[in-house]
Scaffold this active site. Structure first.
Site: not given
Length: 346
Positions: A216, A234
């Site tokens: 991420k 997320d």
């Protein structure tokens, strides 16, 4: 004279024999009639009794019929409308139809959020990398309020690598989990200094080797600094793509793979920003503002939140609700107010 005497004797004999014959026939006829009448009456009485019993037996089953209303197993007939045929008519969405709907949602979100951007303040790859690591389990706003002092004290990876851990902890304390985060950002600063000449690498396989950096964080840096498209999964992104029925996966890497297969590579970075913007402003985790959602007609989860337009408008956040954003230094085209520094309420 002897001839006439014989004639009289013959006639008397005929009279005597004629009398007993009728006398015997009369008593025989009388008793024959009496027995036939009596049994006829008894027979009718005996036949009447079973007839009443038969009627009684027939009457009881008729009363039992309502009890044996298992015929009310016709109740399934009433339950049948619950599993109505419309449910059969609603065919599951094909993969092709889902892809078309997903791309249309992306186009709609592009019109709603033409100013979508990463909501972390940064001026270079090093600052974005550190800020993204600090954003774990806290808000971008809190990170943006914390990093100005951190970057003023340690403007380069070399400075942060040589810092005193306790001093770094005190600076980043507002972000939470400050001890673990101190170890991560100081560790990646050491790696940048020793392995990459103080520069942030521009490849995924290099970034994920740094302490505290996962896919991420790497995709955030690659997409917003190096122009390498990537999906940022997320909590907001994962929640919305499941609500949109683009995927059923929970694991971030599996979510990333499935979403990448739906959209062109050129859309990955901006798609991430648009979905995250929408999740923070309208499609909240606990109570989505469905009644104020511009993509409600395309959302299969419409109705999970507030559908009344007036009540839904009160749930809007940031610029959609007339409030400041998360960045202290937002892009020029941002339509809302900048966030306020730490400790400043008005």
């Amino acid at each position: 004279m002897p001839a006439p005497k014989k004639a009289t004797k013959r006639t008397t004999v005929r009279k005597v024999t004629a009398e007993p014959a009728p006398a015997k026939k009369a008593p025989a006829k009388a008793p024959a009639k009496a027995p036939t009448k009596a049994p006829a009456k008894k027979a009718t009485a005996k036949k009447a009794a079973p007839a009443k019993k038969a009627a009684a037996k027939k009457a009881t089953p008729k009363k039992a019929a309502p009890k044996a209303a298992p015929a009310k197993k016709a109740v399934p007939a009433k339950a049948a409308p619950v599993a109505v045929k419309p449910a059969r008519a609603a065919k599951p969405e094909s993969h092709v139809a889902m892809v078309r709907r997903a791309r249309r949602i992306n186009r709609e979100l592009a019109e709603v959020y033409p100013y979508a951007h990463p909501e972390l303040d940064f001026r270079n790859p090093y600052e974005l990398l550190v800020a993204t690591v600090l954003s774990a389990q806290t808000t971008d706003l809190r990170v943006n309020q914390t990093t100005p002092a951190l970057f003023a004290a340690y403007p380069t990876p070399e400075d942060l690598a040589a810092a005193v851990p306790e001093e770094v902890e005190e600076l980043i304390r507002p972000t939470g989990f400050f001890r673990a985060k101190t170890r991560s950002i100081m560790g990646l600063a050491v790696a940048l200094r020793d392995d990459f000449g103080g520069e942030v690498p521009g490849r995924l396989q290099d970034l994920v080797k740094l302490p505290g950096v996962g896919r991420k964080t790497a995709n955030v840096v690659l997409g917003n600094v190096f122009g390498v498209p990537g999906i940022t999964v997320d909590t907001h992104f994962g929640r919305l793509v499941r609500r949109f029925k683009w995927t059923e996966q929970e694991d971030p890497e599996k979510v990333e793979a499935e979403i990448c297969a739906i959209f062109p590579k050129s859309e990955w970075t901006m798609l991430s920003h648009r979905v995250v913007f929408h999740g923070r402003r309208i499609c909240h985790a606990r109570k989505p503002a469905c009644g104020a959602c511009p993509i409600a007609p395309l959302c299969p989860s419409y109705g999970e939140g507030e559908t009344d337009p007036e009540k839904a408008r009160k749930l809007l956040k940031y610029e959609k609700g007339g409030y400041p954003g998360q960045r202290l230094s937002p892009p020029p085209d941002y339509p809302g107010e900048p966030a306020r520094p730490l400790g400043v309420t008005e």
